[in-house]
Scaffold this motif. Structure first.
Motif, PDB file in Angstrom:
ATOM      1  N   MET A  81      33.949  41.187  54.077  1.00 26.60           N
ATOM      2  CA  MET A  81      32.844  40.575  54.502  1.00 26.60           C
ATOM      3  C   MET A  81      33.195  38.965  54.237  1.00 26.60           C
ATOM      4  N   PRO A  82      31.901  38.136  54.524  1.00 27.84           N
ATOM      5  CA  PRO A  82      32.135  36.606  54.596  1.00 27.84           C
ATOM      6  C   PRO A  82      32.070  36.366  52.866  1.00 27.84           C
ATOM      7  N   LEU A  83      32.513  35.247  52.554  1.00 30.05           N
ATOM      8  CA  LEU A  83      32.742  34.695  51.355  1.00 30.05           C
ATOM      9  C   LEU A  83      31.325  35.023  50.216  1.00 30.05           C
ATOM     10  N   PRO A  84      30.211  34.760  50.678  1.00 31.77           N
ATOM     11  CA  PRO A  84      29.138  35.160  49.603  1.00 31.77           C
ATOM     12  C   PRO A  84      29.023  36.466  49.325  1.00 31.77           C
ATOM     13  N   PHE A  85      29.449  37.468  49.911  1.00 31.89           N
ATOM     14  CA  PHE A  85      29.387  38.955  49.597  1.00 31.89           C
ATOM     15  C   PHE A  85      30.677  39.163  48.684  1.00 31.89           C
ATOM     16  N   ARG A  86      31.923  38.557  48.941  1.00 34.92           N
ATOM     17  CA  ARG A  86      33.018  38.662  47.953  1.00 34.92           C
ATOM     18  C   ARG A  86      32.626  37.987  46.554  1.00 34.92           C
ATOM     19  N   ILE A  87      31.892  36.819  46.702  1.00 33.74           N
ATOM     20  CA  ILE A  87      31.450  36.288  45.462  1.00 33.74           C
ATOM     21  C   ILE A  87      30.383  37.184  44.741  1.00 33.74           C
ATOM     22  N   PHE A  88      29.488  38.034  45.377  1.00 35.20           N
ATOM     23  CA  PHE A  88      28.895  38.897  44.889  1.00 35.20           C
ATOM     24  C   PHE A  88      29.496  39.846  44.031  1.00 35.20           C
ATOM     25  N   TRP A  89      30.425  40.343  44.954  1.00 39.88           N
ATOM     26  CA  TRP A  89      31.423  41.426  44.132  1.00 39.88           C
ATOM     27  C   TRP A  89      31.781  40.974  42.895  1.00 39.88           C
ATOM     28  N   LYS A  90      32.559  39.886  42.936  1.00 37.46           N
ATOM     29  CA  LYS A  90      33.166  39.172  41.829  1.00 37.46           C
ATOM     30  C   LYS A  90      31.864  39.020  40.435  1.00 37.46           C
ATOM     31  N   VAL A  91      31.029  38.503  40.888  1.00 44.16           N
ATOM     32  CA  VAL A  91      29.930  38.562  39.874  1.00 44.16           C
ATOM     33  C   VAL A  91      29.336  39.549  39.303  1.00 44.16           C
ATOM     34  N   THR A  92      29.425  40.752  39.823  1.00 41.56           N
ATOM     35  CA  THR A  92      28.733  41.847  39.617  1.00 41.56           C
ATOM     36  C   THR A  92      29.837  43.059  39.239  1.00 41.56           C
ATOM     37  N   PHE A  93      30.516  43.409  40.277  1.00 42.95           N
ATOM     38  CA  PHE A  93      31.378  44.565  40.188  1.00 42.95           C
ATOM     39  C   PHE A  93      32.582  44.318  39.493  1.00 42.95           C
ATOM     40  N   PHE A  94      33.201  43.332  39.754  1.00 42.17           N
ATOM     41  CA  PHE A  94      34.317  42.947  38.894  1.00 42.17           C
ATOM     42  C   PHE A  94      34.383  43.019  37.533  1.00 42.17           C
ATOM     43  N   ARG A  95      33.050  42.182  37.113  1.00 41.68           N
ATOM     44  CA  ARG A  95      32.733  42.048  35.779  1.00 41.68           C
ATOM     45  C   ARG A  95      32.383  43.403  35.088  1.00 41.68           C
ATOM     46  N   TYR A  96      31.776  44.059  35.844  1.00 41.55           N
ATOM     47  CA  TYR A  96      31.547  45.723  35.412  1.00 41.55           C
ATOM     48  C   TYR A  96      32.966  46.226  35.191  1.00 41.55           C
ATOM     49  N   TYR A  97      33.957  46.379  36.092  1.00 44.96           N
ATOM     50  CA  TYR A  97      35.108  46.894  35.823  1.00 44.96           C
ATOM     51  C   TYR A  97      35.838  46.357  34.553  1.00 44.96           C
ATOM     52  N   CYS A  98      35.534  45.070  34.665  1.00 43.19           N
ATOM     53  CA  CYS A  98      36.369  44.293  33.184  1.00 43.19           C
ATOM     54  C   CYS A  98      35.905  45.028  31.684  1.00 43.19           C
ATOM     55  N   SER A  99      34.495  45.253  31.906  1.00 42.08           N
ATOM     56  CA  SER A  99      33.825  45.634  30.815  1.00 42.08           C
ATOM     57  C   SER A  99      34.265  47.218  30.564  1.00 42.08           C
ATOM     58  N   LEU A 100      34.532  47.745  31.573  1.00 45.12           N
ATOM     59  CA  LEU A 100      34.844  49.325  31.517  1.00 45.12           C
ATOM     60  C   LEU A 100      36.413  49.682  31.073  1.00 45.12           C
ATOM     61  N   TYR A 101      37.205  48.631  31.757  1.00 46.63           N
ATOM     62  CA  TYR A 101      38.595  48.996  31.426  1.00 46.63           C
ATOM     63  C   TYR A 101      39.181  48.209  30.085  1.00 46.63           C
ATOM     64  N   ARG A 102      38.418  47.082  29.858  1.00 50.12           N
ATOM     65  CA  ARG A 102      38.792  46.318  28.600  1.00 50.12           C
ATOM     66  C   ARG A 102      40.118  45.576  28.845  1.00 50.12           C
TER      67      ARG A 102
END
Length: 391
Positions: A81-102
């Motif tokens: 998807m366009p850049l705003p959607f990729r940034i949304f993923w980074k702000v939300t889901f990627f942050r979640y995975y980082c807290s999950l996987y440590r």
């Protein structure tokens, strides 16, 4: 769809990664060009024995990367998807995975990270958002680069380390943020581009014979369809050469960009159309073949570059190079008498004609560039990058 793509066996994954240090690589905003080449070559040279790599990347771009038992590739519908959607993923889901996987380390080769982590590294791959000349671009392009600049500056404040590809990039970008824990690590050059000495001698002898017999000289220019690549001044330059009855063929490769249709329209309305071979896409192997077999002179007339990978590939191909003296180009190409003022096409055309009368100087310059290209290796780039990331 969400459960299948984004949350595959999370508990099993968490357990399976516990025995090794984990590196989360967020390449979700990398899909083509120098960015994917950089990622591919770094990933292929990872310190495999000690680490496990979870790599978030567009599925289409993933096809360019080698499989490895230590790699776990992940994707999301957001990445196409366009850049705003990729940034949304980074702000939300990627942050979640980082807290999950440590993870022990986070590596963002696309330069965007929106939260703090004790061992995080970003790479500045794109200098365009920091350009002083954005006023000459369209409204949408200006807004896009303004927002991207803000995002990159914010990312630099959140990351612990920053990688630049040239001293010029560092000098320009570092004025905008306070992260001084940085390293300048140039790109490498794919080995297929390095021509051997014997083949280079043969090609330079062909050029000499063409110049003596006044035959058509083959030039090649490759660039994305942006204003700073200076296609229109290039067309004016070759129109001047045409007026002076200089015989040439111009191999032109125009990749994607916002000005593509306009550039092609200008070319079709120019006086040099019949002397131009236009391509809109080429594989690495096809570009290598073009440079090694159907190019006498390589052109590089950009106004700004993060590194200038295609310039380095032209150097490795053993070609004489006429280039602009902007940005990091002198940093890559080095000392040369063949720098052009692309915006003074009369002066530039006379310079090309005059320089091509001195074949010994042409040969010496091509050999110097070929030798200089050997300093840009992916082995060195990967070693410096991973050492910096794991410091």
């Amino acid at each position: 769809m969400w459960r299948r793509v984004l949350v595959p066996n999370l508990l099993d994954d968490k357990i399976s990664f516990n025995h090794r240090k984990k590196i989360l690589v967020d390449a979700s905003n990398i899909s083509s060009g120098g960015g994917i080449s950089h990622l591919k070559n770094l990933i292929e040279r990872t310190p495999n024995n000690k680490y496990k790599y979870i790599i978030w990347i567009n599925k289409k771009a993933q096809k360019n990367l080698s499989k490895n038992i230590n790699f776990d590739f992940r994707s999301s519908i957001f990445f196409s998807m366009p850049l705003p959607f990729r940034i949304f993923w980074k702000v939300t889901f990627f942050r979640y995975y980082c807290s999950l996987y440590r993870p022990d380390y986070i590596f963002c080769p696309g330069g965007l990270l929106f939260f703090k982590h004790k061992n995080s590294t970003i790479v500045f791959q794109n200098i365009l958002p920091f350009s002083k000349n954005l006023a000459e671009y369209g409204f949408a392009e200006r807004v896009k680069n303004f927002l991207l600049r803000k995002a990159l500056i914010f990312s630099a404040s959140k990351s612990t380390k920053v990688i630049y590809h040239s001293n010029d990039s560092k000098q320009i970008i570092q004025k905008f943020h306070k992260n001084n824990n940085c390293r300048v690590i140039p790109h490498g050059i794919d080995k297929i581009f390095f021509i051997d000495n014997l083949e280079q001698e043969k090609n330079l002898k062909k050029l000499e014979d063409k110049l003596i017999s006044n035959k058509r000289i083959s030039f090649t220019y490759i660039g994305s369809a942006f204003t700073y690549k200076n296609f229109l001044p290039l067309f004016n330059l070759f129109e001047q050469l045409n007026k002076k009855n200089f015989k040439f063929k111009l191999n032109l490769i125009i990749t994607d960009g916002p000005k593509k249709n306009m550039i092609i329209k200008k070319l079709n309305n120019s006086r040099i159309t019949e002397h131009v071979n236009l391509s809109e896409a080429m594989s690495k192997k096809d570009i290598m073949y073009l440079l090694h077999n159907n190019t006498d002179i390589f052109m590089f007339v950009s106004s700004q570059e993060t590194f200038g990978l295609i310039l380095a590939e032209g150097m490795a191909s053993g070609l004489p190079i006429f280039a602009t003296k902007f940005s990091c180009i002198p940093e890559v190409l080095g000392d040369s008498d063949f720098y052009l003022n692309i915006f003074n096409t009369e002066e530039a055309s006379i310079k090309i004609i005059n320089e091509l009368r001195n074949i010994q100087k042409i040969k010496e310059s091509a050999k110097n560039s070929r030798n200089r290209a050997e300093k840009f290796t992916w082995e060195k780039a990967a070693e410096l990058s991973w050492n910096f990331i794991f410091e």
